[in-house]
Design a protein around this motif. Structure first.
Motif, short mmCIF file in Angstrom:
data_model
loop_
_atom_site.label_atom_id
_atom_site.label_comp_id
_atom_site.label_asym_id
_atom_site.label_seq_id
_atom_site.Cartn_x
_atom_site.Cartn_y
_atom_site.Cartn_z
N GLY A 231 -1.26 50.61 94.87
CA GLY A 231 -0.20 50.39 93.90
C GLY A 231 -0.63 49.53 92.74
O GLY A 231 -0.17 49.71 91.61
N MET A 232 -1.55 48.58 92.98
CA MET A 232 -1.98 47.70 91.90
C MET A 232 -2.64 48.48 90.77
O MET A 232 -2.48 48.14 89.60
N GLN A 233 -3.39 49.54 91.10
CA GLN A 233 -3.97 50.32 90.01
C GLN A 233 -2.89 51.04 89.22
O GLN A 233 -3.02 51.21 88.00
N GLY A 234 -1.82 51.44 89.89
CA GLY A 234 -0.70 52.03 89.16
C GLY A 234 -0.11 51.07 88.15
O GLY A 234 0.19 51.44 87.01
N LYS B 60 1.99 49.65 102.29
CA LYS B 60 3.02 49.04 103.13
C LYS B 60 3.51 49.98 104.23
O LYS B 60 4.09 49.52 105.22
N ILE B 61 3.29 51.28 104.04
CA ILE B 61 3.86 52.23 105.01
C ILE B 61 2.82 52.83 105.96
O ILE B 61 3.20 53.35 107.02
N ILE B 62 1.52 52.75 105.62
CA ILE B 62 0.48 53.18 106.57
C ILE B 62 -0.49 52.02 106.80
O ILE B 62 -0.51 51.45 107.88
N ALA B 63 -1.29 51.67 105.79
CA ALA B 63 -2.23 50.56 105.94
C ALA B 63 -2.72 50.12 104.57
O ALA B 63 -3.09 50.96 103.75
N PRO B 64 -2.78 48.81 104.31
CA PRO B 64 -3.21 48.33 102.99
C PRO B 64 -4.68 48.61 102.70
O PRO B 64 -5.05 48.81 101.54
N GLY B 65 -5.51 48.63 103.74
CA GLY B 65 -6.94 48.83 103.54
C GLY B 65 -7.31 50.22 103.06
O GLY B 65 -8.44 50.43 102.59
N LEU B 66 -6.39 51.16 103.12
CA LEU B 66 -6.67 52.50 102.62
C LEU B 66 -6.88 52.49 101.11
O LEU B 66 -7.65 53.28 100.58
N ARG B 67 -6.17 51.62 100.40
CA ARG B 67 -6.21 51.53 98.94
C ARG B 67 -5.93 52.88 98.30
O ARG B 67 -6.68 53.36 97.44
#
Length: 427
Positions: free
Chosen positions: A120-123, A258-265
């Motif tokens: 989301g941060m890149q968005g 937030k819904i699967i895993a933050p490390g996925l990026r």
């Protein structure tokens, strides 16, 4: 009582020394993230800490067993192409799987509006790159997500803080602030559902009024909604994306963090189709493409029908944890604090009423074995010295209770410390 090792401060107080380097002027506005810095700080601690600071899913809420199994296929020996470059706008199989997963929801969309991002941060960064010129007026909620306001500052925006109450962004107060400012905002940055840090949700009437004002002013609404799928109480509201019905002034940012895993990026942007070429150009100047192995893993997760089951289980568990935190706060802080009552998401916003400054409290609490994010971190002008954010999602109920006990002990220690002034400036 455990002691806190020497470490860098949680809240940076000045720009680091440049050693005479010819830095760009914009570096004055690179304020960084207090939230992200807390992760490094906590790793330095050697004693037990209840961690209410980082807004992460619980470790047990991440579907590691499913992801590991899916990786055998998605990233196995027969999938050498998964380690190549990907299309900048997103890997076609993930785009197709995501469109199918969103169909019938308030975020349903079409292929020409969808753009995959590195979280989301890149968005948010893409929104800043596309819409913000130096000196532009950008509205942010007050309090707001640290990284969101920092992104706007990195593009040299002038920020206008608008208040948040129990119904989310106070849109009428915003209208009055804009009138006093004497110019309209270029961008309005909002987290409409289970807001970070307050947990509040923008009411339907305010959503409609916000879109009305945006159209009147010609302002882009950056609709940052990472928590909307995590509603565990109350009635669902239409997203700003749905209410806008294709209005090009709404730029929606979403994430799997937030819904699967933050490390996925891995995340996505939903934006007017005319922006696709600009988004591609902007992203190619950043990272070329989103991590393809992780895109393939998310594709298998969505295509396998795993998302809804994960969401259902996590909604129920987060509801349980929210109530555990509220019960513990009532028992141990009920005489000196008040807090929000979110219907989903990750956070409670706690306001102390006994004059304790939460920025001062942070180090004392860390020594007592509990971590949180102080209120001033969520205001570009440093407001909310009487408030703090607690994440309930990442901690089991029994640990939540222990953490709140430790928090009260820290508050009492600070409130009675001889060198402390009787009252803190809560500005």
């Amino acid at each position: 009582m455990p002691s806190t090792p020497t470490s860098q401060p949680l809240v940076p107080t000045s720009r680091p020394a440049s050693r005479g380097l010819p830095l760009a002027g914009r570096t004055d506005q690179l304020v960084g993230s207090v939230i992200d810095s807390s992760t490094s700080l906590l790793h330095q601690q050697t004693h037990d800490i209840v961690r209410f600071a980082m807004g992460s899913p619980a470790a047990e809420a991440v579907p590691t067993a499913i992801l590991s199994k899916l990786a055998e296929t998605a990233l196995g020996p027969e999938s050498a192409d998964a380690y190549d470059y990907a299309a900048t706008e997103g890997d076609p199989p993930l785009r197709e799987a995501l469109l199918a997963a969103l169909a019938g929801t308030s975020d349903a969309t079409t292929a020409d509006r969808l753009f995959l991002t590195s979280g989301g941060m890149q968005g948010l960064d893409l929104a800043g790159k596309l819409f913000i010129d130096p000196g532009d007026l950008v509205v942010v909620e007050s309090p707001t997500y640290t990284n969101g306001s920092a992104t706007a500052l990195s593009y040299q925006a002038e920020l206008l803080e608008a208040p948040v109450d129990a119904e989310g962004l106070d849109v009428e107060a915003l209208s009055a602030l804009v009138q006093r400012a004497g110019r309209v905002p270029k961008v309005i940055y909002t987290i409409p559902t289970f807001q970070n840090p307050s947990g509040t949700t923008l009411s339907l009437a305010r959503r409609q009024r916000l879109l009305e004002l945006a159209r009147q002013w010609g302002s882009v609404v950056v609709d940052d909604d990472p928590y909307g799928m995590l509603r565990f109480e109350g009635d669902a509201l239409p997203t700003l994306h749905e209410l806008a019905d294709g209005d090009p002034l709404v730029f929606s940012v979403r994430t799997f963090s937030k819904i699967i895993a933050p490390g996925l990026r891995v995340g996505w942007v939903d934006a007017d189709p005319s922006l696709q070429p600009l988004l591609i150009n902007a992203k190619q100047a950043m990272d070329t493409c989103t991590n393809l192995p992780m895109q393939r893993l998310v594709t298998e997760f969505l295509a396998g029908g795993h998302l809804e089951g994960l969401l259902a289980a996590n909604r129920e568990e987060y509801r349980r944890r929210k109530h555990a935190m509220q019960d513990a706060l009532t028992q141990h802080l009920g005489d000196i604090a008040r807090w929000t009552n979110p219907e989903g998401g990750f956070f409670l916003w706690v306001t102390l009423t006994n004059g304790v400054d939460t920025q001062e409290l942070f180090e004392v609490a860390l020594a007592e074995g509990v971590a949180f994010i102080p209120g001033p971190a969520f205001s570009p002008s440093g407001r909310f010295h009487d408030a703090l954010r607690l994440c309930f999602a990442s901690t089991a109920p029994e640990r939540i209770r222990e953490g709140v006990v430790r928090l009260r002990r820290a508050i009492d220690r600070l409130a009675t410390r001889p060198d402390r002034a009787p009252e803190s400036d809560l500005g």
